[in-house]
Write a protein that holds these residues in place. Structure first.
Motif, PDB file in Angstrom:
ATOM      1  N   HIS A  87       0.796  -1.223   0.000  1.00  0.00           N
ATOM      2  CA  HIS A  87       0.000   0.000   0.000  1.00  0.00           C
ATOM      3  C   HIS A  87       0.826   1.268   0.000  1.00  0.00           C
ATOM      4  N   CYS A 140      -7.956  -3.582  -9.052  1.00  0.00           N
ATOM      5  CA  CYS A 140      -7.471  -2.760  -7.935  1.00  0.00           C
ATOM      6  C   CYS A 140      -7.679  -3.447  -6.587  1.00  0.00           C
ATOM      7  N   ALA A 141      -8.307  -4.598  -6.594  1.00  0.00           N
ATOM      8  CA  ALA A 141      -8.561  -5.267  -5.314  1.00  0.00           C
ATOM      9  C   ALA A 141      -7.247  -5.820  -4.766  1.00  0.00           C
ATOM     10  N   PRO A 142      -6.999  -5.630  -3.455  1.00  0.00           N
ATOM     11  CA  PRO A 142      -5.754  -6.145  -2.888  1.00  0.00           C
ATOM     12  C   PRO A 142      -5.685  -7.652  -3.113  1.00  0.00           C
ATOM     13  N   ASP A 179      -3.643  -2.266  -6.638  1.00  0.00           N
ATOM     14  CA  ASP A 179      -4.277  -1.844  -5.377  1.00  0.00           C
ATOM     15  C   ASP A 179      -3.505  -0.680  -4.769  1.00  0.00           C
ATOM     16  N   HIS A 208      -4.405   2.434  -6.716  1.00  0.00           N
ATOM     17  CA  HIS A 208      -5.725   2.862  -6.284  1.00  0.00           C
ATOM     18  C   HIS A 208      -5.635   3.600  -4.946  1.00  0.00           C
ATOM     19  N   GLU A 209      -4.859   3.016  -4.054  1.00  0.00           N
ATOM     20  CA  GLU A 209      -4.683   3.586  -2.716  1.00  0.00           C
ATOM     21  C   GLU A 209      -4.021   4.966  -2.795  1.00  0.00           C
TER      22      GLU A 209
END
Lengths: 547, 120
Positions: free
Chosen positions: A158, A360-362, A381, A384-385
């Motif tokens: 992240h 974008c999903a972790p 992801d 996105h974050e």
């Protein structure tokens, strides 16, 4: 002669020659006969040589001289700029950059440049490969391709590496002069205010206060201006990056960059550079098909990737588009189901735009094969974050066989924002105004849905409903309740209006948002803090996390 | 009175070093220029006694600029600066009216010698 006073100037000028050199060289690959550009390249190498000689940096002089020699041969028409020579000259530029950085840091580390010097001196167009794709691998170390199922990569993916390239900035003298003037006036008015307060002269105090407020607005505007840097500050290296990646993959890419003159807050530039690099890497690596497939599909041999920056009032839009294979929403859904990210039912109900967001999903994109091009432990992801942390939104569009677009939209400045202040129990909180669409008074009886996912009907639409009291673990019943009506703030969360009930809406205010440091940075649902006029610390709501 | 000099070089780094040397030698640096356009503008304003011209500039061929300077200000003495390996250009610039040339990298002593050799 003592040259040390000139060292800093040497370093900054050498760096700007070198970055211009590499940028121009990459551009020139698409127009190898542009004689003005070749002269310009020659001038950069020549200046570096002269500067290095003046400072007595023999290694720099040696490399720059050999580069100049090869460019001189092109200039006189002896041969054309070949990809193999471009590689060599880029390598020369990179080596010189490292040597200059060593000088900058005062390090006495030694870099052996003998091999490069030999290759530069011995370059012969007749024996060099013509550098066509598929025939040559440039001398860049290749990581081994490997499978990874590593979960820790997901865990720390992240946070992008924070670059330190913005530690010092150049500010126009004019801007600094304005700042000095404003500071002078602030001091004058401060004394005037102190004097009128001492004399209990309300009229003069009020007028001084108004003047102070106006001066502070000017100060804010000027400081904002001083923080702005053109997008080119980070974009200069992108053409080179795309070129090198493409060459490694045996692909040919026409890279288009638009809007590099647009000025952005340096805080945004700092945060957005790595996400852009990641998307560009993906576009070259996964987006564009191999040349043979493209030709079979009736597309041009050479792929196109464009990076466009646009300003739209207070917002900024960064769009990265490729004309590659596009994404298959069904395959994305299938993969998400396999990974247990969504259920079969959810997949069945999911629209294509929603399916694209799955990347974008972790945990979605990290567990595939990792090459040295994409997949360095940061997945979509993290992109996105990063966009979300800038109060922005990432949208993905794709068309099978036609290509994909990644659109990042975010406010232009991040540190000073307009916010809506609300009260909830003992807490006051700031909602950034850019996510608030309006405020409303909701009827308690209009709350529907399940207890876990309540919704509310508002203006004929059903919105997700969140109680801020519940999110803060406060009792839902309280003394100041206004009977049946619930004050609420309606925010747009990932394109969906969502209602947050609060105790009271206090009003609008301009606030300076400070980032939270550990351990407060782990707090869920807040993105920063601000200090009020009376010294209290208020949190700024992160509506995406609260929703 | 100190003789006045204009330095024409596209590199700020080079101009600053040259300025330092000239000031130490007792010359007065009347102007600096980073391009041909700037040079011609300053030429008319300052009429320097001596002009140090770097032969490779971004917006003009150094020799064309030399020609314009000699035509516009025949009284100014032009000294051409360039790196080693440019002998042909050097000879040509002397033919076109330059009074001397200095090879980069230069030393304060070399500059002193060349400028003194220009006479008054």
């Amino acid at each position: 002669m003592d040259m040390s006073p000139y060292r800093d100037l040497f370093v900054s000028e050498a760096h700007s020659h070198l970055s211009a050199f590499s940028e121009l060289l990459v551009q020139l690959e698409n127009a190898p006969d542009d004689s003005a550009a070749i002269n310009e390249l020659f001038r950069h190498a020549h200046s570096l040589k002269g500067m290095g000689a003046t400072m007595g940096f023999e290694q720099i002089v040696g490399i720059a001289h050999l580069m100049e020699n090869q460019l001189s041969r092109i200039r006189t028409g002896e041969f054309r700029l070949l990809p193999a020579l471009t590689d060599l000259l880029l390598e020369g530029g990179d080596t010189l950059s490292r040597l200059v950085s060593l000088i900058e840091s005062g390090s006495d580390a030694f870099e052996n440049t003998a091999g490069l010097a030999e290759r530069l001196a011995a370059f012969d167009p007749a024996t060099a490969s013509d550098g066509r794709l598929h025939t040559q691998t440039p001398p860049v170390p290749e990581d081994t391709v490997q499978e990874t199922t590593s979960q820790e990569k997901v865990a720390d993916s992240h946070v992008f590496r924070h670059s330190d390239s913005f530690k010092s900035v150049r500010i126009k003298t004019e801007t600094l002069d304005h700042l000095v003037n404003i500071t002078g006036e602030l001091i004058t008015h401060r004394h005037r205010l102190a004097e009128s307060v001492r004399l209990a002269d309300v009229a003069t105090s009020t007028s001084s206060l108004n003047q102070l407020a106006a001066l502070l607005r000017d100060l804010r505007d000027e400081v904002f201006k001083a923080r702005m840097l053109p997008f080119s500050t980070i974009a200069e290296r992108f053409p080179r990056l795309v070129r090198d990646l493409a060459r490694k993959q045996g692909k040919e890419v026409n890279f288009q960059l638009e809007g590099k003159e647009i000025e952005l807050d340096r805080g945004i530039l700092e945060e957005i550079a790595d996400p852009i690099v990641h998307i560009l890497r993906n576009a070259v690596d996964h987006g564009l098909e191999p040349a043979d497939d493209r030709v079979t599909a009736g597309k041009p041999f050479c792929g196109t990737i464009s990076l466009t920056v646009r300003r739209d009032k207070d917002h900024l839009e960064i769009v990265i588009t490729d004309d590659g294979r596009g994404m298959d929403p069904e395959r994305l859904k299938q993969k998400a189901v396999e990974k247990g990210l969504i259920t079969d039912e959810q997949a069945a109900r999911m629209s294509s735009p929603e399916a694209y967001q799955l990347v974008c999903a972790p945990g979605f994109s990290t567990a595939v094969t990792v090459t040295d091009i994409s997949g360095r432990g940061v997945g979509m992801d993290a992109v996105h974050e990063a966009v979300r942390s800038l109060a922005g939104v990432l949208t993905i569009q794709s068309q099978m066989g036609q290509g994909s677009s990644f659109i990042m939209r975010m406010p232009i400045a991040i540190s000073i924002i307009h916010a809506l202040m609300v009260q909830c129990g003992p807490f006051e909180m700031a909602f950034p105004l850019n996510v608030v669409t309006h405020t409303a008074e909701l009827k308690r009886s209009a709350i529907r849905g399940t207890d876990r996912c309540p919704t509310i009907f508002l203006d004929g639409a059903e919105l997700p409903f969140k109680s801020l009291r519940r999110l803060f673990d406060l009792p839902e019943e309280y003394s100041g309740m206004q009977g049946e009506l619930l004050p609420a703030v309606i925010c747009e969360v990932a394109g969906i209006p969502t209602a947050f009930s609060v105790d009271r809406v206090i009003g609008q205010q301009e606030i300076f948002v400070r980032p939270l440091r550990s351990p407060l940075s782990h707090l869920h649902g807040v993105s920063g803090a601000t200090i009020t006029g009376d010294g209290r610390v208020l949190f700024v709501a992160d509506v995406n996390a609260l929703a | 009175m100190n003789r006045t000099v204009m330095i024409i070089d596209d590199s700020l780094f080079m101009r600053k070093i040259m300025r330092g040397i000239l000031v130490d030698l007792g010359y007065s640096v009347a102007a600096e220029a980073s391009s041909g356009i700037e040079a011609m503008k300053n030429l008319h304003t300052y009429h320097p006694d001596i002009i140090l011209l770097d032969i490779i500039l971004p917006d003009s061929n150094g020799l064309d600029l030399l020609e314009s300077i000699v035509a516009a200000c025949p009284d100014s003495k032009v000294v051409v600066c360039s790196s080693i390996g440019q002998q042909l250009v050097m000879q040509k610039s002397l033919d076109m009216g330059a009074k001397a040339f200095i090879q980069k990298p230069f030393t304060p002593e070399k500059i002193a010698e060349v400028l003194e050799g220009l006479g008054n």
